[in-house]
Design an enzyme around this catalytic site. Structure first.
Site, PDB file in Angstrom:
ATOM      1  N   ARG A  59       0.793  -1.224   0.000  1.00  0.00           N
ATOM      2  CA  ARG A  59       0.000   0.000   0.000  1.00  0.00           C
ATOM      3  C   ARG A  59       0.823   1.270   0.000  1.00  0.00           C
ATOM      4  NH1 ARG A  59      -3.217  -3.300   2.128  1.00  0.00           N
ATOM      5  NH2 ARG A  59      -1.336  -3.920   3.138  1.00  0.00           N
ATOM      6  N   THR A  60       1.731   1.373   0.970  1.00  0.00           N
ATOM      7  CA  THR A  60       2.445   2.624   1.163  1.00  0.00           C
ATOM      8  C   THR A  60       3.271   2.968  -0.074  1.00  0.00           C
ATOM      9  OG1 THR A  60       2.528   2.120   3.497  1.00  0.00           O
ATOM     10  CG2 THR A  60       4.039   3.815   2.735  1.00  0.00           C
ATOM     11  N   LYS A  87      25.639  -5.778  -1.360  1.00  0.00           N
ATOM     12  CA  LYS A  87      27.072  -5.891  -1.658  1.00  0.00           C
ATOM     13  C   LYS A  87      27.909  -5.128  -0.641  1.00  0.00           C
ATOM     14  CE  LYS A  87      26.210  -6.194  -6.637  1.00  0.00           C
ATOM     15  NZ  LYS A  87      26.358  -5.485  -7.911  1.00  0.00           N
ATOM     16  N   ARG A 109      11.511   3.854   3.334  1.00  0.00           N
ATOM     17  CA  ARG A 109      11.097   2.913   4.379  1.00  0.00           C
ATOM     18  C   ARG A 109      12.313   2.093   4.744  1.00  0.00           C
ATOM     19  NH1 ARG A 109       5.830  -0.817   4.824  1.00  0.00           N
ATOM     20  NH2 ARG A 109       5.022   1.235   5.370  1.00  0.00           N
ATOM     21  N   HIS A 137       5.504   6.221  11.463  1.00  0.00           N
ATOM     22  CA  HIS A 137       4.967   6.064  10.109  1.00  0.00           C
ATOM     23  C   HIS A 137       4.039   7.271   9.902  1.00  0.00           C
ATOM     24  CE1 HIS A 137       3.513   4.461   6.478  1.00  0.00           C
ATOM     25  NE2 HIS A 137       3.048   3.293   6.850  1.00  0.00           N
TER      26      HIS A 137
HETATM   27  C1  NCD Z   1       1.721  -0.808   8.307  1.00  0.00           C
HETATM   28  C2  NCD Z   1       3.211  -0.710   8.303  1.00  0.00           C
HETATM   29  O1  NCD Z   1       3.883  -1.194   7.399  1.00  0.00           O
HETATM   30  O2  NCD Z   1       3.690  -0.095   9.232  1.00  0.00           O
HETATM   31  N1  NCD Z   1       1.139  -0.930   7.068  1.00  0.00           N
HETATM   32  C3  NCD Z   1       1.024   0.164   6.258  1.00  0.00           C
HETATM   33  O3  NCD Z   1       1.950   0.916   6.058  1.00  0.00           O
HETATM   34  N2  NCD Z   1      -0.183   0.380   5.725  1.00  0.00           N
HETATM   35  C4  NCD Z   1       1.165  -1.701   9.330  1.00  0.00           C
HETATM   36  C5  NCD Z   1       1.493  -3.157   9.323  1.00  0.00           C
HETATM   37  O4  NCD Z   1       2.380  -3.626   8.630  1.00  0.00           O
HETATM   38  O5  NCD Z   1       0.833  -3.860  10.101  1.00  0.00           O
END
Ligand code: NCD
Length: 309
Positions: A59-60, A87, A109, A137
């Site tokens: 999703r993100t 590497k 991320r 997040h």
């Molecule tokens: C979350 C995450 O990756 O922190 N998901 C997201 O970004 N929508 C929550 C999760 O992984 O449970």
């Protein structure tokens, strides 16, 4: 106010109330844009954004990419599994190599808490934290609050319970900061082993009985158990977890009001939430995903307007 107080989005911790208001008002505009037949504006034609994902995401990652493309930015994508990180290259070297290709903004991320803050001190691009380990997040918390505002007309004064694995959740921490900043009342609910010891210092209440928590709240945000961050068992079995902390139609029907159900995804159907609840009108899970694009467009647009061009 027409400008953010920050040059990076590293965490909700660094934002003030006016920043959130500005992001939401800007997102309102972009939400209207993405509902037009042509879902695109030329605003960031001169900006290049690198999406660096050192940890899994569906999703993100898609949401950021879509937000960038709808602002007409140039986009490059990178995932750690197929990169030179394997590497032995350092994070700063990887990012500096990417920046030398004239990249203006980095959406990252990373499994390490603080990775975004570290990077912002060492490289000359605007950094957006798309999740740093179990820390923050921020765009998830912004889209969560934006979705509450959309469904209930505002966030201030609302009662929100965050249910599940609070200890390992970056979604929980960013949500707590964002909700408190906007004047909401917040409680967390989950097994005692998954509630951090420092929770009182964040100004939130603790409720270990799910039914009581649901009776109290206007909104329940159901979190996934972050098994990938656990080396030991924090509860006896998944079945027991579901019995005590899973939300189902029966418990919702036993309340004498309709509460709003949220989930950041990915959902584990039948564990923290049953399908009949996830797919019901009380759940705003897909609205959250849809709003994510508009909110991320707002964040990127506002940060880009602070880059000297
Ligand atoms: C979350 C995450 O990756 O922190 N998901 C997201 O970004 N929508 C929550 C999760 O992984 O449970």
């Amino acid at each position: 106010m027409s400008e953010l107080s920050v040059n990076h989005l590293l965490g909700i911790k660094y934002l003030n109330k006016d920043d959130i208001k500005l992001i939401f008002e800007t997102a309102d505009h972009f939400k209207e844009v993405i509902n037009r037949p042509i879902k695109k504006v030329p605003s960031l034609r001169d900006i290049t954004i690198a999406n660096l994902f050192f940890e899994n995401s569906t999703r993100t990652r898609l949401s950021f990419e879509l937000a960038e493309k709808r602002l007409s930015a140039d986009v490059i994508n990178f995932s750690a599994a197929s990169s030179s990180v394997k590497k032995g290259e350092t994070l700063i070297d990887t990012v500096n190599n990417i920046l030398s290709m004239k990249v203006d903004m980095v959406v990252m991320r990373h499994p390490n808490p603080g990775a975004g803050v570290f990077l912002s001190k060492h490289v000359g691009a605007s950094i957006v934290n798309a999740g740093d380990g179990a820390h923050e997040h921020p765009t998830q918390a912004l889209l969560d609050s934006y979705s509450i505002r959309e469904r209930l007309g505002g966030v201030g004064g609302k009662k929100i319970v965050i249910v599940g694995d609070i200890l390992h959740s970056r979604v929980a921490l960013s949500n707590i900061f964002a909700l408190k900043l906007q004047g909401a009342e917040v409680k967390v609910c989950g097994p005692k082993t998954l509630i951090p010891k420092y929770i009182d210092r964040l100004g939130v209440g603790v409720e270990t009985n799910l039914k009581k928590a649901l009776e109290w709240c206007d909104v329940a945000n159901m979190l996934r158990v972050q098994n990938e961050r656990m080396e030991i068992s924090y509860f006896p079995s998944t079945r027991e977890y579901t019995q005590q902390f899973g939300v189902n139609k029966k418990v919702l029907d036993s309340l004498n009001k309709d509460i709003v159900i949220m989930h950041p995804g990915p959902i584990n159907r039948g564990v923290e939430i049953t399908s009949d609840v996830a797919d019901s009108n009380q759940a705003i899970i897909l609205d959250q995903v849809q709003n994510g694009v508009a909110v991320r467009m707002a964040v990127i647009y506002l940060l880009a307007s602070k880059i000297k061009r």
